[in-house]
Design a protein around this motif. Structure first.
Motif, mmCIF file in Angstrom:
data_model
loop_
_atom_site.group_PDB
_atom_site.id
_atom_site.type_symbol
_atom_site.label_atom_id
_atom_site.label_comp_id
_atom_site.label_asym_id
_atom_site.label_seq_id
_atom_site.Cartn_x
_atom_site.Cartn_y
_atom_site.Cartn_z
ATOM 1 N N VAL A 79 0.820 -1.212 0.000
ATOM 2 C CA VAL A 79 0.000 0.000 0.000
ATOM 3 C C VAL A 79 0.854 1.263 0.000
ATOM 4 O O VAL A 79 0.446 2.280 -0.554
ATOM 5 C CB VAL A 79 -0.975 -0.021 1.192
ATOM 6 N N ARG A 80 2.013 1.195 0.579
ATOM 7 C CA ARG A 80 2.901 2.368 0.588
ATOM 8 C C ARG A 80 3.132 2.889 -0.812
ATOM 9 O O ARG A 80 3.246 4.111 -1.031
ATOM 10 C CB ARG A 80 4.235 1.987 1.220
ATOM 11 N N ASP A 81 3.190 1.999 -1.799
ATOM 12 C CA ASP A 81 3.478 2.385 -3.176
ATOM 13 C C ASP A 81 2.216 2.585 -4.011
ATOM 14 O O ASP A 81 2.310 2.820 -5.221
ATOM 15 C CB ASP A 81 4.356 1.317 -3.838
ATOM 16 N N ARG A 152 -3.275 -5.720 -4.030
ATOM 17 C CA ARG A 152 -2.245 -5.395 -5.025
ATOM 18 C C ARG A 152 -2.844 -4.719 -6.266
ATOM 19 O O ARG A 152 -2.170 -3.928 -6.935
ATOM 20 C CB ARG A 152 -1.505 -6.663 -5.441
ATOM 21 N N ALA A 153 -4.107 -5.032 -6.563
ATOM 22 C CA ALA A 153 -4.742 -4.471 -7.753
ATOM 23 C C ALA A 153 -5.337 -3.088 -7.501
ATOM 24 O O ALA A 153 -5.608 -2.344 -8.445
ATOM 25 C CB ALA A 153 -5.847 -5.412 -8.250
ATOM 26 N N ALA A 159 -7.409 1.394 -2.341
ATOM 27 C CA ALA A 159 -6.343 0.648 -1.677
ATOM 28 C C ALA A 159 -6.252 1.029 -0.210
ATOM 29 O O ALA A 159 -6.038 0.172 0.655
ATOM 30 C CB ALA A 159 -5.003 0.919 -2.374
ATOM 31 N N GLU A 160 -6.426 2.308 0.099
ATOM 32 C CA GLU A 160 -6.364 2.766 1.480
ATOM 33 C C GLU A 160 -7.432 2.092 2.340
ATOM 34 O O GLU A 160 -7.143 1.584 3.426
ATOM 35 C CB GLU A 160 -6.547 4.289 1.539
ATOM 36 N N VAL A 161 -8.668 2.103 1.848
ATOM 37 C CA VAL A 161 -9.778 1.525 2.616
ATOM 38 C C VAL A 161 -9.582 0.029 2.803
ATOM 39 O O VAL A 161 -9.776 -0.508 3.909
ATOM 40 C CB VAL A 161 -11.120 1.827 1.924
#
Length: 219
Positions: A79-81, A152-153, A159-161
């Motif tokens: 998630v960082r990226d 990953r998708a 992605a955050e949630v």
């Protein structure tokens, strides 16, 4: 997310991160300044007592939490990226550093105790639980392979949630495991680390609930 919401989240995260970091540093200092006499087998315990047995709560917790932490670190790197949100990236950084350091400490204890880092004993047997791995999730709270593929998708707020929800479940189960070890382990350093994990992860669970609400989502 409002500026005030970001500021509150940032302050709470800094406090939680500092508390966990100080605990980890204190435990490292304890291991360095307190010499541990060798047991009859040559293995030692960070508490200065004889090393715990292979089937002990201490060994079982140390092995299982090392695996649990590894997935949290991996999800945080993913998630960082995939987000530019400052607060989420700060949270991932904190989890990566805290849990990677704790994992290294626990693996080091197994080495000191003369015990293997993996075991044929099923996960969480030391808690009296019978765990059946499902879709790659080895223990409660761990994300399944399907969930990891979705993470990953995803990008941006999606992605955050998803990350915040998965990590909330991960922390909830991890805190339960750590609480059991804090109450049953016999090695002082294991007890102290586990108790610190409970406090740190409950603090981050509350923080992540706030972050989810700011995004109009539920845990």
């Amino acid at each position: 997310m409002t500026h005030a919401g970001r500021a509150v989240g940032s302050r709470r995260l800094v406090v939680a991160g500092v508390a966990v970091l100080l605990l980890a540093l204190g435990l490292v200092a304890l291991m360095v300044v307190r010499p541990s006499p060798a047991s009859s087998s040559g293995a030692v315990s960070p508490s200065g007592r004889s090393a715990p047995a292979d089937g002990s709560v201490d060994a079982g917790f140390t092995r299982d939490m090392s695996v649990h932490h590894q997935q949290a670190v991996e999800m945080s790197f993913v998630v960082r990226d995939r987000t530019d949100d400052e607060d989420v990236r700060r949270l991932t950084y904190d989890i990566i550093n805290t849990q990677a350091n704790q994992r290294g400490m626990m693996l080091g204890w197994l080495e000191l105790w003369g015990l293997p880092k993996s075991s044929a004993v099923p996960p969480m047997r030391w808690m009296g639980h019978t765990v059946r791995p499902h879709d790659g999730a080895l223990m409660p709270g761990m994300a399944t392979d399907t969930q990891l593929d979705a993470l990953r998708a995803a990008r941006g707020e999606e992605a955050e949630v998803l990350y915040l929800r998965l990590m909330t479940a991960h922390h909830t189960a991890g805190a339960e495991m750590a609480g059991a070890a804090a109450g049953s382990a016999t090695t002082d350093a294991v007890v102290h680390l586990a108790a610190g994990m409970v406090r740190g992860q409950h603090s981050e669970i509350a923080l992540m609930a706030d972050m989810l609400r700011e995004r109009g989502a539920q845990p």
